[in-house]
Design an enzyme around this catalytic site. Sequence first.
Site, PDB file in Angstrom:
ATOM      1  N   HIS A   1       1.704   0.543  -0.056  1.00  0.00           N
ATOM      2  CA  HIS A   1       1.700  -0.320   1.135  1.00  0.00           C
ATOM      3  C   HIS A   1       0.702  -1.464   0.917  1.00  0.00           C
ATOM      4  CE1 HIS A   1       2.327  -1.282   5.346  1.00  0.00           C
ATOM      5  NE2 HIS A   1       1.040  -1.547   5.392  1.00  0.00           N
TER       6      HIS A   1
ATOM      7  N   LEU B   1       4.417   6.992  10.089  1.00  0.00           N
ATOM      8  CA  LEU B   1       4.753   5.745   9.400  1.00  0.00           C
ATOM      9  C   LEU B   1       3.505   5.220   8.689  1.00  0.00           C
ATOM     10  CD1 LEU B   1       6.704   3.381   8.801  1.00  0.00           C
ATOM     11  CD2 LEU B   1       5.874   2.314  10.906  1.00  0.00           C
TER      12      LEU B   1
HETATM   13  C1  GRF Z   1       5.407  -4.375  -1.916  1.00  0.00           C
HETATM   14  O1  GRF Z   1       4.551  -5.327  -1.349  1.00  0.00           O
HETATM   15  C2  GRF Z   1       5.062  -2.995  -1.413  1.00  0.00           C
HETATM   16  O2  GRF Z   1       3.709  -2.812  -1.170  1.00  0.00           O
HETATM   17  C3  GRF Z   1       5.854  -2.919  -0.130  1.00  0.00           C
HETATM   18  O3  GRF Z   1       7.048  -3.602  -0.382  1.00  0.00           O
HETATM   19  C4  GRF Z   1       6.848  -4.548  -1.443  1.00  0.00           C
HETATM   20  C5  GRF Z   1       7.829  -4.212  -2.506  1.00  0.00           C
HETATM   21  O4  GRF Z   1       7.828  -5.095  -3.574  1.00  0.00           O
HETATM   22  N1  GRF Z   1       6.057  -1.544   0.260  1.00  0.00           N
HETATM   23  P1  GRF Z   1       8.589  -4.737  -4.912  1.00  0.00           P
HETATM   24  O5  GRF Z   1      10.057  -4.447  -4.526  1.00  0.00           O
HETATM   25  O6  GRF Z   1       7.927  -3.536  -5.514  1.00  0.00           O
HETATM   26  O7  GRF Z   1       8.480  -5.951  -5.772  1.00  0.00           O
END
Ligand code: GRF
Length: 207
Positions: A115, A150
């Site tokens: 996250h 969540l």
């Molecule tokens: C990332 O910023 C992650 O932290 C969030 O969604 C985004 C996904 O990016 N959960 P990617 O698909 O890994 O490039």
Amino acid sequence: MVINIGILVSGRGSNMEAILKAIRDGKIKNCEVKVVISSKKDARALEVAKTYGVKAIAIEEVGFKDRVEYDNEIMKCLIEHGVTPDNGLVLLAGYMKILSPEFVNKFKWRIMNIHPSLLPSFPGLHAQKQALEYGVKVTGCTVHFVDESLDMGPIILQAPVPVEEDDTVESLSNRILEWEHKIYPEAVRLFIEGKLKIEGRRVRILK
Ligand code: GRF
């Protein structure tokens, strides 16, 4: 024991790629990514997974009665590919769906998520924008185990990222992403080496 990994994605797949790269480069051993499942059939992540020789499948929610039925299909697909509640690890990497309690409990403490904030601050969508608008001076990213809440499961690793005076959502997101690509593979390595011990809300990292 070799851990079989399944990665759930919905979009770009840069975190997924960081993990595939770390495995390919031998930084994470004793595991194999058995399948990548996308909730969107046009996700870039599907193409990237294929370039690493990993099976990549799209399962969209249309046609399923509800989330439970959809999650049952995802679990079935994981298990068919050898990612089981006994030897599996499920990685959410930009997966834009909330897992049903059935899924979370079946793979208890075997599901991780990344996250883009220092949880418990700014859970949910657009965490980088939330942080910028709130005015915090430091934000970052968090890898955590997934429970029924969540973005609030036990925290495994975090990295702080200072907010710069002239940051935009984009510039801040990019700097956070660089850290995501470091701490997610690291958390996976720690799990596979059996170094994560959950005690209540705390995840202890064993030496
Ligand atoms: C990332 O910023 C992650 O932290 C969030 O969604 C985004 C996904 O990016 N959960 P990617 O698909 O890994 O490039």
